[in-house]
Design a protein around this motif. Structure first.
Motif, PDB file in Angstrom:
ATOM      1  N   GLU A  78      -7.855 -20.935  87.166  1.00 14.07           N
ATOM      2  CA  GLU A  78      -7.131 -22.096  86.635  1.00 14.07           C
ATOM      3  C   GLU A  78      -6.549 -21.849  85.245  1.00 14.07           C
ATOM      4  N   TYR A  79      -7.158 -20.955  84.473  1.00 12.61           N
ATOM      5  CA  TYR A  79      -6.703 -20.735  83.100  1.00 12.61           C
ATOM      6  C   TYR A  79      -5.711 -19.576  82.997  1.00 12.61           C
ATOM      7  N   THR A 100      -2.759 -20.037  83.585  1.00 14.86           N
ATOM      8  CA  THR A 100      -1.714 -20.775  82.875  1.00 14.86           C
ATOM      9  C   THR A 100      -2.276 -21.190  81.521  1.00 14.86           C
ATOM     10  N   THR A 140      -1.513 -23.112  79.123  1.00 15.11           N
ATOM     11  CA  THR A 140      -1.586 -24.510  78.701  1.00 15.11           C
ATOM     12  C   THR A 140      -2.879 -25.172  79.173  1.00 15.11           C
ATOM     13  N   ASN A 141      -3.492 -24.640  80.217  1.00 12.60           N
ATOM     14  CA  ASN A 141      -4.758 -25.208  80.690  1.00 12.60           C
ATOM     15  C   ASN A 141      -5.914 -24.911  79.742  1.00 12.60           C
ATOM     16  N   ASN A 167      -4.086 -29.281  78.921  1.00  7.14           N
ATOM     17  CA  ASN A 167      -4.689 -29.874  80.115  1.00  7.14           C
ATOM     18  C   ASN A 167      -6.185 -29.593  80.205  1.00  7.14           C
ATOM     19  N   ARG A 168      -6.773 -29.212  79.095  1.00 10.74           N
ATOM     20  CA  ARG A 168      -8.128 -28.661  79.087  1.00 10.74           C
ATOM     21  C   ARG A 168      -9.166 -29.591  79.725  1.00 10.74           C
ATOM     22  N   VAL A 227      -8.749 -29.938  83.585  1.00 10.61           N
ATOM     23  CA  VAL A 227      -8.960 -28.654  84.256  1.00 10.61           C
ATOM     24  C   VAL A 227     -10.426 -28.248  84.192  1.00 10.61           C
TER      25      VAL A 227
END
Length: 251
Positions: A30-31, A33, A35-36, A40-41, A44
């Motif tokens: 998931e990370y 990307t 920005t996650n 969006n932490r 996510v």
């Protein structure tokens, strides 16, 4: 292959429950990307925590978009350094033993000798920050041959820096046969990414659907890299797990 050596990529929505049911590990993607890691932490983190709950073997895939450790611009190298540091901190929070980073090799942008020299300098310093018990694995993506990665690993010469051999990337992008990659890099391989394709595009097909003779490859990989782990990078790993069991590769 023992089941504890096999991980499933969390790009599959079925990965978490399937891993818990059968005793497999997970590779957190998931990370990838970046920005996650920030914007969006919270959302996510919640999703990932639900997936990895009850799973003992966890690997962590770092961000890779626009990250070039061998970049000519020092500020671009700083960006890669900062993102990898964030990823390493996240990996520690999940008690991860394997952190996977793309090598950043970009054909037509960097000559091989520049890639090796600048990457050696970057990773020689960065690997000093890798905590005890964790191994950072460089993953091949667009490389056309294994020698630059081999030269880089030999130059850094640190047991915390190893290779994640992505067999689908080799099949899609390399000018050198997959078995040559395996034989050349075997002493440095800590982890594998497994998926198949037709040799023309990185399509992440099931293990038995493509031009890679996956059974032959995996049996040789087990001989040459007996302690390596494997991630199925597939949207649905279940058919490939069944294939591994039917061939007797998965114990």
């Amino acid at each position: 292959m023992k089941k504890e050596m096999l991980l499933l990529s969390t790009l599959s929505t079925a990965a978490g429950p399937f891993a818990r049911k059968h005793g497999f590990g997970l590779e957190i993607t998931e990370y990838c990307t970046a920005t996650n890691l920030e914007l969006n932490r919270k959302s996510v983190d919640s999703v990932v925590n639900n997936k990895v709950w009850g799973v003992r073997q966890i690997a962590f895939h770092a961000p890779f978009n626009e990250l070039f450790p061998c970049a000519i611009d020092p500020k671009a190298r700083d960006l890669a350094r900062n993102r990898y540091a964030q990823a390493m901190a996240m990996a520690r929070s999940f008690l991860t033993k394997t952190l996977i980073c793309h090598s950043g090799y970009a054909p037509f942008f960097y000559y091989d000798n520049w890639f090796v020299e600048q990457s050696t300098e970057f990773w020689r310093e960065f690997v000093k920050k890798v905590p005890a018990g964790m191994v950072l694995c460089l993953e091949n993506v667009l490389e056309t041959r294994p020698e630059p990665l081999l030269q880089l690993l030999e130059a850094v010469n640190d047991p915390k820096l190893r290779i994640c051999l992505d067999v689908g990337h080799v099949n899609a992008y390399s000018k050198v046969p997959l078995m040559t990659w395996l034989e050349t890099l075997a002493p440095w391989i800590h982890h594998f990414h497994l998926h198949n394709n037709n040799g023309e595009a990185d399509t992440h097909c099931d293990l038995n659907k493509g031009t890679i003779d996956m059974e032959q490859f995996l049996r040789q990989a087990e001989r040459l890299c007996p302690n390596a782990t494997y991630t199925l990078e597939l949207e649905d790993p279940r058919p490939s797990v069944q294939w591994l069991m039917d061939t007797g590769i998965l114990e």
